[in-house]
Each structure stands twice: as structure tokens, then as C-alpha cells.
Design a protein around this motif. Structure first.
Motif, PDB file in Angstrom:
ATOM      1  N   UNK A  95       0.749  -1.038  -0.040  1.00  0.00           N
ATOM      2  CA  UNK A  95      -0.034   0.141  -0.113  1.00  0.00           C
ATOM      3  C   UNK A  95       0.874   1.270  -0.043  1.00  0.00           C
ATOM      4  N   UNK A  96       0.492   2.249  -0.860  1.00  0.00           N
ATOM      5  CA  UNK A  96       1.270   3.400  -0.808  1.00  0.00           C
ATOM      6  C   UNK A  96       0.087   4.563  -0.861  1.00  0.00           C
ATOM      7  N   UNK A  97       0.091   5.497   0.252  1.00  0.00           N
ATOM      8  CA  UNK A  97      -0.820   6.388   0.200  1.00  0.00           C
ATOM      9  C   UNK A  97      -0.382   7.600   1.087  1.00  0.00           C
ATOM     10  N   UNK A  98      -1.083   8.914   0.999  1.00  0.00           N
ATOM     11  CA  UNK A  98      -0.994   9.706   1.954  1.00  0.00           C
ATOM     12  C   UNK A  98      -1.609   9.472   3.152  1.00  0.00           C
ATOM     13  N   UNK A  99      -1.037   9.758   4.206  1.00  0.00           N
ATOM     14  CA  UNK A  99      -1.825   9.310   5.668  1.00  0.00           C
ATOM     15  C   UNK A  99      -2.998  10.377   5.831  1.00  0.00           C
ATOM     16  N   UNK A 100      -3.473  11.284   4.925  1.00  0.00           N
ATOM     17  CA  UNK A 100      -4.644  12.189   4.888  1.00  0.00           C
ATOM     18  C   UNK A 100      -5.450  12.027   3.766  1.00  0.00           C
ATOM     19  N   UNK A 101      -5.161  10.955   2.935  1.00  0.00           N
ATOM     20  CA  UNK A 101      -6.081  10.721   1.681  1.00  0.00           C
ATOM     21  C   UNK A 101      -7.445  10.193   2.051  1.00  0.00           C
ATOM     22  N   UNK A 102      -7.696  10.071   3.389  1.00  0.00           N
ATOM     23  CA  UNK A 102      -9.052   9.367   3.538  1.00  0.00           C
ATOM     24  C   UNK A 102      -9.259   9.754   4.955  1.00  0.00           C
ATOM     25  N   UNK A 103     -10.181   9.273   5.691  1.00  0.00           N
ATOM     26  CA  UNK A 103     -10.392   9.281   7.347  1.00  0.00           C
ATOM     27  C   UNK A 103      -9.143   9.303   7.753  1.00  0.00           C
ATOM     28  N   UNK A 104      -8.769  10.368   8.815  1.00  0.00           N
ATOM     29  CA  UNK A 104      -7.635  10.737   9.355  1.00  0.00           C
ATOM     30  C   UNK A 104      -7.673  11.561  10.661  1.00  0.00           C
ATOM     31  N   UNK A 105      -6.714  11.133  11.614  1.00  0.00           N
ATOM     32  CA  UNK A 105      -6.380  11.978  12.712  1.00  0.00           C
ATOM     33  C   UNK A 105      -5.486  12.986  12.332  1.00  0.00           C
ATOM     34  N   UNK A 106      -5.336  14.438  12.382  1.00  0.00           N
ATOM     35  CA  UNK A 106      -4.251  15.208  12.439  1.00  0.00           C
ATOM     36  C   UNK A 106      -3.368  15.010  13.602  1.00  0.00           C
ATOM     37  N   UNK A 107      -2.231  14.804  13.546  1.00  0.00           N
ATOM     38  CA  UNK A 107      -1.529  14.868  14.475  1.00  0.00           C
ATOM     39  C   UNK A 107      -0.479  16.181  15.103  1.00  0.00           C
ATOM     40  N   UNK A 108       0.156  16.223  15.842  1.00  0.00           N
ATOM     41  CA  UNK A 108       0.934  17.289  16.310  1.00  0.00           C
ATOM     42  C   UNK A 108       1.917  17.936  15.500  1.00  0.00           C
ATOM     43  N   UNK A 109       2.368  17.082  14.451  1.00  0.00           N
ATOM     44  CA  UNK A 109       3.310  17.468  13.396  1.00  0.00           C
ATOM     45  C   UNK A 109       2.672  18.416  12.182  1.00  0.00           C
ATOM     46  N   UNK A 110       1.175  18.134  11.965  1.00  0.00           N
ATOM     47  CA  UNK A 110       0.688  18.611  10.977  1.00  0.00           C
ATOM     48  C   UNK A 110       0.367  20.054  10.864  1.00  0.00           C
ATOM     49  N   UNK A 111       0.174  20.776  11.839  1.00  0.00           N
ATOM     50  CA  UNK A 111      -0.132  22.181  11.487  1.00  0.00           C
ATOM     51  C   UNK A 111       0.269  23.077  12.742  1.00  0.00           C
ATOM     52  N   UNK A 112       1.196  23.912  12.385  1.00  0.00           N
ATOM     53  CA  UNK A 112       1.833  24.835  13.413  1.00  0.00           C
ATOM     54  C   UNK A 112       1.003  26.086  13.437  1.00  0.00           C
ATOM     55  N   UNK A 113       1.553  27.130  14.451  1.00  0.00           N
ATOM     56  CA  UNK A 113       1.349  28.453  14.302  1.00  0.00           C
ATOM     57  C   UNK A 113       2.062  29.016  13.112  1.00  0.00           C
TER      58      UNK A 113
END
Length: 320
Positions: A95-113
Motif C-alpha cells: 500500500x502507498x498512500x498519503x496518511x490524510x487521503x481518507x479518514x484521518x487524525x491530524x497529529x501534532x506535526x501537521x499544523x503549526x502556528x
């Protein structure tokens, strides 16, 4: 269940002078990587287990290949390679996929200030993706105990249809806190501290009604536009006072693009360490809740144990 006495009031944020707006850095320790999941104590989870009455289980996972070749935000889609291993009658697959291509939990590395360029507890871009980067704030830290507790569904879609309110799942629009509170009262939902909020805005329902040609055209919008919860002090305070994680059936949880000069993603992920779930398939859950009159349930979600991971499929069940 009320917030614990040790929880600082929302008015005390940020907790430290000089930290970004609304941040709670240091609340659970300088090296904490769990954020709001610290709210899911053994006692909170034990109490949540009382929601299990019938044993009915409902998956909230959208198929990993659901977006196929028409992803929003330009993310790589799921690809599966199945191959035989002769001379044995055996198959493996990759399997090869983006971890946010379907249902997902955004983790603490995803979006910063965005202005400060800092992630949860002051972690820098260089610590995550620079030369000699560490695994700090990786989503694998959440896999040890999972995201497990009492879930509540607020079915905005059904409430809106009943009210005859206009809605476009592919246009930016804010859902105010006043409406979420009205929905909770209408459904008879009692919100308890540490709950996992699931919000059905109707995006998945709308997506399923579109043709491939329509979806392809919508994915070309830059930036894409989606409805979601409002960016407001009141919304932030409500989340701070009640939840351990928040999620929805739409791609952004909050109204997108933001209608303020800041984003909820900044505060929730980078400021508080609050998991944000997106693209959860809440259709079967909403149907079951409506038929039974129960809008609270036990939630079990086990993120993938990827040290240094940015996001993860939720692998999530609602259990009644």
C-alpha cells in the motif's frame, strides 16, 4: 462529568507570557506529546465504557481508496499493488498512500502556528523535517493508549434539513456555536468532560451525490472551500472546557478558508495538542443514532504506530 479543578480557565490562556495566542504549552510538561489525550485518564475511559449496552459496532472509516484519483488538497491517493509469490499459492500486497487521503487524525506535526512557525510545546520546523530531525510530536506517541473514550455525535445535517436551512458542502461557511448547542439540546445529548466530539455537517452525504466529473471540478479550486465550525473565542472556549478530541465528516473541521486571521488548526493542534479528525464516515452512525435515540457511545480508535508520523488513519469504531 465536569472539568477537573486543575484545568486552567480559558481566560488564563496563553499559560506563559510570550507564548502564542491561546496556547497551553507546559500544562502537561515540557516534553509532553499527548496534549488533550491526557484528558482520557483511566477513570474517564472506564466511565465511558458504561456506554456499551447492546454491543452494536459501527465503523467510521471511509475506505482508504475512496477519493481514488480525485483528491482534495492535492494529496496522493491510495494505491494497492497485489502480487503473487510463486511457486506457492500466496499473495502479498503493498500500500502507498498519503496518511490524510481518507479518514484521518491530524497529529501534532501537521499544523503549526503560522506566524510563529512553531508546533505543539514550541517544537520547530527544523526539529520535525530539518537535518538531524527527531521523532518529537510524532503520531506514534498516541498509539500506546489510543484515542478511546465517550463519543458524542452532533448531527448538524439532519438538524439543518429539519429546519430548512440552506447549505452548500463545497462553499466556505461557518457553523456557529449557538447552533451546535441547539443541536445538542434537540438530541438530548449531555456533554461530559473528556468527550470525543463527532460532527456530521453532511459533507460525506453531499460528496456521495456528486458525479466524478463534478468532484474533479471541485478539487481544482485553489484554495478549496468547505463549511465547518466557526473561528471564534466562544468556539475555542467550548472545546477547551469539554473535549479530548474533535472530528467531523468534512475535510477541514473548521470553516475553510478561515474567516479570521488565524485558524482553529493552529490553536487546537499547535496550542493545545487536540487531535482533529477529518473525513470520518458518519452516515451509518447518524442513522443508528436517529433510530435508537442515542447520540453517545463508546469510541475506540487506534492510530498507526509510526514514530514521527504526521497523521494516521483512525481505525475507529463506535460501540453501543
Amino acid at each position: 462529568m465536569a472539568p477537573p479543578p486543575s484545568l486552567p480557565p480559558f481566560s488564563a490562556l496563553p499559560l506563559r507570557e510570550g507564548d502564542p495566542h491561546h496556547s497551553a504549552w507546559g500544562l502537561y510538561g515540557e516534553d509532553d506529546q499527548l496534549g488533550f489525550l491526557n484528558r482520557l485518564t483511566d477513570d474517564v475511559v472506564l466511565a465511558a465504557a458504561g456506554e456499551i449496552k447492546s454491543g452494536v459496532r459501527i465503523s467510521l472509516n471511509w475506505p482508504l481508496d475512496a477519493q481514488r484519483d480525485t483528491p482534495f488538497f492535492g494529496r496522493q491517493v491510495f494505491h494497492q499493488h497485489v502480487y503473487q509469490k510463486p511457486p506457492r499459492i500466496v499473495h502479498d500486497d503493498v500500500w502507498t498512500f498519503n496518511s490524510q487521503c481518507s479518514s484521518q487524525w491530524d497529529g501534532l506535526r501537521h499544523f503549526g502556528y503560522q506566524k510563529e512557525e512553531l508546533f505543539y510545546n514550541g517544537v520547530t520546523v527544523e526539529q520535525i523535517s530539518g537535518e538531524g530531525a527527531s521523532k518529537v510530536n510524532g503520531i506514534g506517541a498516541w498509539s500506546e493508549k489510543g484515542i478511546v473514550g465517550r463519543g458524542v455525535l452532533l448531527d448538524y445535517h439532519s438538524w439543518r434539513v429539519k429546519k430548512g436551512l440552506p447549505f452548500d458542502a463545497f462553499q466556505s461557511g461557518s457553523i456557529p456555536l449557538s447552533q451546535l448547542k441547539e443541536i445538542a439540546a434537540d438530541q438530548g445529548v449531555e456533554i461530559k468532560f473528556g468527550d470525543i466530539l463527532l460532527l456530521r455537517v453532511g459533507w460525506m452525504h453531499a460528496y456521495n451525490s456528486k458525479s466524478k466529473t463534478e468532484i474533479t471540478a471541485l478539487t481544482k479550486a485553489n484554495p478549496p472551500s468547505f463549511p465547518g465550525v466557526e473561528q471564534s473565542e466562544e468556539m475555542l472556549e467550548w472545546i477547551w472546557n469539554n473535549f479530548s478530541a474533535v472530528a467531523g465528516d468534512h475535510p477541514s473541521f473548521e470553516c475553510w478558508p478561515s474567516q479570521k486571521d488565524w485558524k482553529l488548526h493552529e490553536v487546537l493542534l499547535a496550542g493545545w495538542g487536540c487531535p482533529i479528525g477529518e473525513l470520518f464516515d458518519l452516515e451509518a452512525l447518524a442513522d443508528h443514532c436517529a433510530r435508537t435515540g442515542r447520540f453517545s457511545f463508546f469510541v475506540s480508535s487506534e492510530v498507526c504506530n509510526v514514530p514521527g508520523g504526521v497523521a494516521s488513519p483512525p481505525n475507529i469504531l463506535a460501540i453501543f
